[in-house]
Design an enzyme around this catalytic site. Structure first.
Site, PDB file in Angstrom:
ATOM      1  N   GLY A 121      64.297  67.975  74.059  1.00 50.05           N
ATOM      2  CA  GLY A 121      63.572  68.878  74.734  1.00 50.05           C
ATOM      3  C   GLY A 121      62.274  68.381  75.377  1.00 50.05           C
ATOM      4  O   GLY A 121      62.170  67.195  75.790  1.00 50.05           O
TER       5      GLY A 121
ATOM      6  N   LYS B 240      48.195  83.996  82.145  1.00 48.19           N
ATOM      7  CA  LYS B 240      48.956  82.688  82.671  1.00 48.19           C
ATOM      8  C   LYS B 240      49.669  81.957  81.775  1.00 48.19           C
ATOM      9  O   LYS B 240      50.765  81.349  81.899  1.00 48.19           O
ATOM     10  CB  LYS B 240      47.954  81.917  83.459  1.00 48.19           C
ATOM     11  CG  LYS B 240      46.651  82.669  84.374  1.00 48.19           C
ATOM     12  CD  LYS B 240      45.893  81.849  84.977  1.00 48.19           C
ATOM     13  CE  LYS B 240      44.846  81.732  84.126  1.00 48.19           C
ATOM     14  NZ  LYS B 240      43.824  82.903  83.493  1.00 48.19           N
TER      15      LYS B 240
ATOM     16  N   HIS C  92      42.349  78.630  88.707  1.00 52.79           N
ATOM     17  CA  HIS C  92      42.055  78.390  90.121  1.00 52.79           C
ATOM     18  C   HIS C  92      41.227  77.026  90.086  1.00 52.79           C
ATOM     19  O   HIS C  92      40.958  76.450  91.063  1.00 52.79           O
ATOM     20  CB  HIS C  92      41.301  79.504  90.575  1.00 52.79           C
ATOM     21  CG  HIS C  92      40.098  80.033  89.595  1.00 52.79           C
ATOM     22  ND1 HIS C  92      40.454  80.657  88.651  1.00 52.79           N
ATOM     23  CD2 HIS C  92      38.924  79.909  89.919  1.00 52.79           C
ATOM     24  CE1 HIS C  92      39.175  81.121  88.203  1.00 52.79           C
ATOM     25  NE2 HIS C  92      38.189  80.422  89.013  1.00 52.79           N
TER      26      HIS C  92
ATOM     27  N   ASP D  16      42.483  85.561  80.136  1.00 54.52           N
ATOM     28  CA  ASP D  16      43.293  86.320  79.303  1.00 54.52           C
ATOM     29  C   ASP D  16      44.408  87.179  80.182  1.00 54.52           C
ATOM     30  O   ASP D  16      44.754  88.110  79.392  1.00 54.52           O
ATOM     31  CB  ASP D  16      42.318  87.120  78.762  1.00 54.52           C
ATOM     32  CG  ASP D  16      41.603  86.270  77.417  1.00 54.52           C
ATOM     33  OD1 ASP D  16      42.354  85.317  77.040  1.00 54.52           O
ATOM     34  OD2 ASP D  16      40.615  86.859  76.987  1.00 54.52           O
TER      35      ASP D  16
END
Ligand code: GDP
Ligand code: MG
Length: 364
Positions: A102, A83, A131, A80
């Site tokens: 696109g 990222k 991570h 939160d």
């Protein structure tokens, strides 16, 4: 220059018998350096490991053919803290949407053009923030990321996954840029975040340290250009290079099974250039590259260093973190993939047989 043999001779003369991998204690290294009048650099063992890893990607004969390559970035940080918002903003604002309809589908990484030094320059973002992905890849020995962006929300400060992300980046020897996010929010206190970061060893450049920190709002896009410029500056200092004129080598960052296309994998090329028609081994999988797609879903004929590319033509789904390499023939590829599969099977058996008994079920 002093030859290896000469140093070995010197060590023997001192009664030191180095083993095959030449692991020497710090004291011995110091002694050798003094004998040969060489400056001692107190190398961090993790750094050394990473340098060795880098060298594995680059062969000796690449060293005089190196060219600059784009940096590959990972965004990490606490849940939160923004990222995904940052990735989304960068993708929306920086990826030319006019090209080939696109962005059609994510391939796990995308290229971004950043104006730097008077011309547009490429950087590559890994699209799997968090991570976990980084840690899992690292655990498999993969080192794809050149720079880590650690996102810290200015209203929430350092949280457990912030510390974890920093530890991952440090362990991998990857330079860190901090994005202090959500500066638009009431209660945002970027100075407090900087203070807290400096107290855990990340001293802001602004305060005379060596960690660039950029205050941003991922939601509004505020200062994201500054962040990207900082990325290019750090990248320039890193002198990231590869030899584009050789067979490709690199790492799988994503893979899956597509109903119509079969096994599909995204590679990041780390050295050389991957071409359509190349034969690759990739963990336990292998095959002839039938088609290549770039991050915009457009068919391409080749992909050079740092470029993410989706590959069709493998016989199996590899794992994220598997290394790939172009080889000379399908026979060689099959053989290497099979011996890799045998090796992994043995590893699993050894793991399962930890308590001494190998049973039929442990072979399954
Ligand atoms: P992640 O878990 O780190 O990927 O965080 P997200 O990008 O999903 O963001 C979490 C929440 O914070 C979402 O509701 C975002 O809209 C919000 N958010 C992210 N960046 C900003 C920002 O710069 N300012 C504000 N006010 N909210 C933000
Ligand atoms: Mg997210």
């Amino acid at each position: 220059a002093t030859s290896e043999g000469e140093i070995l001779g010197y060590l023997y003369s001192k009664g030191i018998k180095p083993d095959g991998v030449l692991k020497l204690s710090k004291d011995v290294v110091k002694m050798v350096c003094e004998e040969y009048d060489v400056e001692v650099i107190d190398a961090d063992p993790i750094r050394v490991e990473e340098m060795a890893k880098k060298k594995e990607i680059l062969d000796d004969d690449d060293l005089d053919k190196l060219e600059l390559r784009p940096p590959v970035l990972t965004i990490m940080g606490h849940v939160d803290h923004g990222k995904t918002s940052l990735l989304d903003y960068i993708r929306r604002s920086k990826v030319a949407a006019s090209e080939a309809g696109g962005i059609t589908q994510g391939i796990g990484a995308y290229r971004v053009q950043v104006p730097f030094d008077g011309k547009p320059q490429t950087c590559v973002f890994l699209d799997t923030p968090g991570h976990e992905a980084f840690g899992a890849m690292r655990a498999r020995g993969a080192r794809v990321t050149d720079i880590a962006i650690i996102v810290v929300a200015a209203d929430d400060g350092i949280q457990p996954q912030t510390t974890e992300a920093i530890a991952h980046a440090k362990a991998a020897g990857v330079p860190i840029i901090v994005a202090i996010n959500k500066i638009d929010k009431d209660g945002a206190n970027p100075d407090r975040v900087m203070q807290d970061l400096s107290s855990i060893g990340l001293m802001p450049e602004e305060w005379g340290g060596d960690i660039p920190m950029v205050k941003i709002s991922a939601l509004k896009g505020e200062n994201v250009d500054d962040l990207l410029e900082t990325v290019m500056l750090v990248s320039e200092l890193q002198e990231l290079k590869a030899n584009p004129n050789r067979n490709a080598k690199g790492t799988v960052i994503e893979a899956g099974l597509d109903k119509s296309r079969g096994p599909v994998a995204t590679f990041i090329v780390q050295n050389g250039t991957l071409k359509r028609g190349d034969i690759v081994v990739c963990g336990e999988a292998f095959g002839k590259v039938r088609a290549l797609f770039d991050d915009k879903g457009k068919r391409v004929d080749e992909a050079g260093p740092s470029i993410p590319v989706q590959v069709i033509g493998l016989n199996n789904v590899p794992l994220a973190g598997d290394e790939f390499e172009v080889v000379g023939s399908l026979d060689i590829a099959r053989e290497q993939a099979e011996s890799r599969a045998d090796y992994m099977r043995n590893e699993r058996i050894m793991e399962k047989a930890g308590d001494g008994m190998i049973t039929l079920s442990s072979l399954a």
